[in-house]
Design a protein around this motif. Structure first.
Motif, PDB file in Angstrom:
ATOM      1  N   PRO A   8      59.045  -2.430 106.305  1.00  0.00           N
ATOM      2  CA  PRO A   8      60.101  -2.673 107.295  1.00  0.00           C
ATOM      3  C   PRO A   8      60.074  -1.681 108.443  1.00  0.00           C
ATOM      4  O   PRO A   8      60.705  -1.922 109.481  1.00  0.00           O
ATOM      5  CB  PRO A   8      61.389  -2.538 106.475  1.00  0.00           C
ATOM      6  CG  PRO A   8      61.020  -1.604 105.367  1.00  0.00           C
ATOM      7  CD  PRO A   8      59.600  -1.962 105.024  1.00  0.00           C
ATOM      8  N   LEU A   9      59.349  -0.581 108.258  1.00  0.00           N
ATOM      9  CA  LEU A   9      59.187   0.402 109.334  1.00  0.00           C
ATOM     10  C   LEU A   9      57.834   0.238 110.023  1.00  0.00           C
ATOM     11  O   LEU A   9      57.456   1.064 110.863  1.00  0.00           O
ATOM     12  CB  LEU A   9      59.335   1.823 108.777  1.00  0.00           C
ATOM     13  CG  LEU A   9      60.671   2.101 108.091  1.00  0.00           C
ATOM     14  CD1 LEU A   9      60.684   3.482 107.464  1.00  0.00           C
ATOM     15  CD2 LEU A   9      61.816   1.955 109.086  1.00  0.00           C
ATOM     16  N   GLY A  10      57.111  -0.835 109.677  1.00  0.00           N
ATOM     17  CA  GLY A  10      55.843  -1.104 110.332  1.00  0.00           C
ATOM     18  C   GLY A  10      54.818  -0.023 110.053  1.00  0.00           C
ATOM     19  O   GLY A  10      54.823   0.628 109.013  1.00  0.00           O
ATOM     20  N   THR A  11      53.935   0.151 110.983  1.00  0.00           N
ATOM     21  CA  THR A  11      52.962   1.236 110.891  1.00  0.00           C
ATOM     22  C   THR A  11      53.560   2.477 111.544  1.00  0.00           C
ATOM     23  O   THR A  11      54.634   2.438 112.127  1.00  0.00           O
ATOM     24  CB  THR A  11      51.671   0.832 111.618  1.00  0.00           C
ATOM     25  OG1 THR A  11      51.974   0.637 113.002  1.00  0.00           O
ATOM     26  CG2 THR A  11      51.107  -0.469 111.057  1.00  0.00           C
ATOM     27  N   GLY A  12      52.851   3.565 111.492  1.00  0.00           N
ATOM     28  CA  GLY A  12      53.350   4.801 112.102  1.00  0.00           C
ATOM     29  C   GLY A  12      53.623   4.671 113.588  1.00  0.00           C
ATOM     30  O   GLY A  12      54.432   5.419 114.145  1.00  0.00           O
ATOM     31  N   ASP A  13      52.998   3.691 114.223  1.00  0.00           N
ATOM     32  CA  ASP A  13      53.163   3.542 115.671  1.00  0.00           C
ATOM     33  C   ASP A  13      54.590   3.233 116.073  1.00  0.00           C
ATOM     34  O   ASP A  13      55.003   3.516 117.196  1.00  0.00           O
ATOM     35  CB  ASP A  13      52.236   2.437 116.195  1.00  0.00           C
ATOM     36  CG  ASP A  13      50.775   2.845 116.181  1.00  0.00           C
ATOM     37  OD1 ASP A  13      50.512   4.061 116.074  1.00  0.00           O
ATOM     38  OD2 ASP A  13      49.906   1.957 116.272  1.00  0.00           O
ATOM     39  N   ILE A  14      55.362   2.641 115.150  1.00  0.00           N
ATOM     40  CA  ILE A  14      56.726   2.248 115.506  1.00  0.00           C
ATOM     41  C   ILE A  14      57.591   3.467 115.823  1.00  0.00           C
ATOM     42  O   ILE A  14      58.539   3.389 116.598  1.00  0.00           O
ATOM     43  CB  ILE A  14      57.349   1.383 114.390  1.00  0.00           C
ATOM     44  CG1 ILE A  14      58.373   0.416 114.983  1.00  0.00           C
ATOM     45  CG2 ILE A  14      57.971   2.221 113.284  1.00  0.00           C
ATOM     46  CD1 ILE A  14      58.730  -0.732 114.085  1.00  0.00           C
ATOM     47  N   ASP A  20      64.578  -6.350 119.346  1.00  0.00           N
ATOM     48  CA  ASP A  20      63.899  -7.643 119.275  1.00  0.00           C
ATOM     49  C   ASP A  20      62.727  -7.709 120.258  1.00  0.00           C
ATOM     50  O   ASP A  20      61.719  -8.381 119.999  1.00  0.00           O
ATOM     51  CB  ASP A  20      64.858  -8.785 119.609  1.00  0.00           C
ATOM     52  CG  ASP A  20      65.874  -9.051 118.505  1.00  0.00           C
ATOM     53  OD1 ASP A  20      65.688  -8.553 117.375  1.00  0.00           O
ATOM     54  OD2 ASP A  20      66.857  -9.767 118.781  1.00  0.00           O
ATOM     55  N   ALA A  21      62.859  -7.024 121.375  1.00  0.00           N
ATOM     56  CA  ALA A  21      61.838  -7.075 122.425  1.00  0.00           C
ATOM     57  C   ALA A  21      60.581  -6.261 122.092  1.00  0.00           C
ATOM     58  O   ALA A  21      59.633  -6.235 122.885  1.00  0.00           O
ATOM     59  CB  ALA A  21      62.433  -6.590 123.744  1.00  0.00           C
ATOM     60  N   LEU A  22      60.568  -5.616 120.921  1.00  0.00           N
ATOM     61  CA  LEU A  22      59.426  -4.779 120.543  1.00  0.00           C
ATOM     62  C   LEU A  22      58.330  -5.561 119.821  1.00  0.00           C
ATOM     63  O   LEU A  22      57.367  -4.972 119.324  1.00  0.00           O
ATOM     64  CB  LEU A  22      59.905  -3.619 119.659  1.00  0.00           C
ATOM     65  CG  LEU A  22      60.917  -2.683 120.312  1.00  0.00           C
ATOM     66  CD1 LEU A  22      61.384  -1.629 119.313  1.00  0.00           C
ATOM     67  CD2 LEU A  22      60.330  -2.011 121.550  1.00  0.00           C
ATOM     68  N   GLN A  23      58.473  -6.887 119.768  1.00  0.00           N
ATOM     69  CA  GLN A  23      57.469  -7.732 119.130  1.00  0.00           C
ATOM     70  C   GLN A  23      56.064  -7.377 119.631  1.00  0.00           C
ATOM     71  O   GLN A  23      55.809  -7.305 120.821  1.00  0.00           O
ATOM     72  CB  GLN A  23      57.769  -9.208 119.430  1.00  0.00           C
ATOM     73  CG  GLN A  23      56.750 -10.203 118.931  1.00  0.00           C
ATOM     74  CD  GLN A  23      56.811 -10.423 117.435  1.00  0.00           C
ATOM     75  OE1 GLN A  23      57.864 -10.302 116.820  1.00  0.00           O
ATOM     76  NE2 GLN A  23      55.672 -10.750 116.833  1.00  0.00           N
ATOM     77  N   GLY A  24      55.154  -7.135 118.692  1.00  0.00           N
ATOM     78  CA  GLY A  24      53.757  -6.898 119.032  1.00  0.00           C
ATOM     79  C   GLY A  24      53.400  -5.488 119.428  1.00  0.00           C
ATOM     80  O   GLY A  24      52.238  -5.211 119.741  1.00  0.00           O
ATOM     81  N   LYS A  25      54.351  -4.562 119.374  1.00  0.00           N
ATOM     82  CA  LYS A  25      54.086  -3.216 119.873  1.00  0.00           C
ATOM     83  C   LYS A  25      53.606  -2.224 118.816  1.00  0.00           C
ATOM     84  O   LYS A  25      53.247  -1.095 119.143  1.00  0.00           O
ATOM     85  CB  LYS A  25      55.337  -2.656 120.553  1.00  0.00           C
ATOM     86  CG  LYS A  25      55.795  -3.467 121.749  1.00  0.00           C
ATOM     87  CD  LYS A  25      56.281  -2.595 122.880  1.00  0.00           C
ATOM     88  CE  LYS A  25      56.562  -3.426 124.112  1.00  0.00           C
ATOM     89  NZ  LYS A  25      57.469  -2.740 125.044  1.00  0.00           N
ATOM     90  N   ALA A  26      53.603  -2.635 117.533  1.00  0.00           N
ATOM     91  CA  ALA A  26      53.208  -1.661 116.495  1.00  0.00           C
ATOM     92  C   ALA A  26      52.672  -2.347 115.257  1.00  0.00           C
ATOM     93  O   ALA A  26      53.105  -2.072 114.146  1.00  0.00           O
ATOM     94  CB  ALA A  26      54.398  -0.766 116.150  1.00  0.00           C
TER      95      ALA A  26
END
Length: 282
Positions: A197-203, A265-271
């Motif tokens: 749920p926290l994605g990769t470290g890039d988030i 919501d606008a962070l789709q695809g960023k991490a």
């Protein structure tokens, strides 16, 4: 988190709205202490899997915690080489034995289309599911569901399933919101569990999240997990660090605004994004 909050599954069973993930928690003292820390911090929902290799340590932590079994929610999963009716029946019993439990609260098919079953994945899933349904009838499992399933996998399962899946556990975070499968599951009463749920470290490098966290005097991790809860998802954060384990459940004393939610919501695809389950090589 002083009081448990639950979702009600469509089979009538209740599930805590946040769970503790144990992927990459090494079997032995590391996994056992992580689960103990989680239980001490207030988690009552523990998620593991056969392939994680730590079911034994998870079970030991549960036993040593002294928490009554009926206050806990324990999930494990069917690994890819155990698809089919006979193999799934055996795998369920082996997971119960490793965990030292009489029953599982939730059992999931981990991946819908393993490479060993690529030519007959529908039949393999149907056989596995039948074994899982029988385990429900036998009192070995309370609820059954799936993981990493897309719409076509669910529709195929529905053709033969007597009990419909109550959960789909998928890679789900602000960077990959998987709108199509999320909408399908919501329309069919299937609760979405969010692994990673926290994605990769890039988030954690995204400035938008840092600003929102500062506004609420919370960490980026807490903001992202709160976003998941406000979306109606069930996040499964994982850590082996006691302070972070505790931090990740301290989500119930603040609320994100509609503006905050829109920014996230606008962070789709960023991490990072999910793997295609039809192309995995395991």
């Amino acid at each position: 988190m002083t009081e448990q909050t639950y979702y009600t599954l469509k089979d009538g069973n209740k599930i805590p709205v946040i769970g503790f993930g144990t992927w990459q928690a090494e079997n032995g003292d590391i996994a056992k202490q992580a689960v103990k820390s989680a239980l001490e911090s207030g988690y009552r929902h523990i998620d593991t899997a056969m392939i994680y290799g730590n079911e034994t340590s998870v079970g030991e932590a549960i036993k040593e915690s002294g928490i009554p079994r009926d206050e806990l929610f324990v999930t494990t999963k069917l690994w890819n080489h155990d698809h089919s009716y006979d193999k799934a029946k055996q795998a369920i019993n082996e997971s119960l034995e490793r965990l030292g439990l009489d029953y599982l609260d939730l059992y999931l098919i981990h991946w819908p289309n393993p490479i060993d079953y690529r030519d007959n994945w529908k039949e393999a899933n149907a056989g596995s599911w039948k074994a899982m349904e029988e385990a429900v009838d036998e009192g070995k499992i309370k609820s059954i569901g799936v993981s990493n399933f897309l719409i076509h996998h669910l529709k195929a399962l529905e053709e033969t399933a007597v009990i419909q899946p109550v959960i789909n556990q998928i890679y789900l975070n602000p960077s990959d919101q998987q709108h199509e499968i999320v909408d399908y599951c919501r329309n069919n009463g299937i609760i979405l569990e969010a692994y990673s749920p926290l994605g990769t470290g890039d988030i954690f490098k995204l400035k938008e999240l840092e600003r929102i966290a500062d506004t609420h005097n919370k960490t980026v991790a807490q903001v992202v997990l709160r976003w998941s809860l406000q979306k109606g998802f069930l996040p499964l954060p994982k850590s082996v660090t006691p302070s972070r384990i505790k931090e990740n459940i301290e989500l119930f004393d603040f609320e994100l605004s509609e503006f905050d939610m829109g920014l996230i919501d606008a962070l789709q695809g960023k991490a990072g994004s999910a793997r295609n389950p039809d192309e995995v090589t395991f």
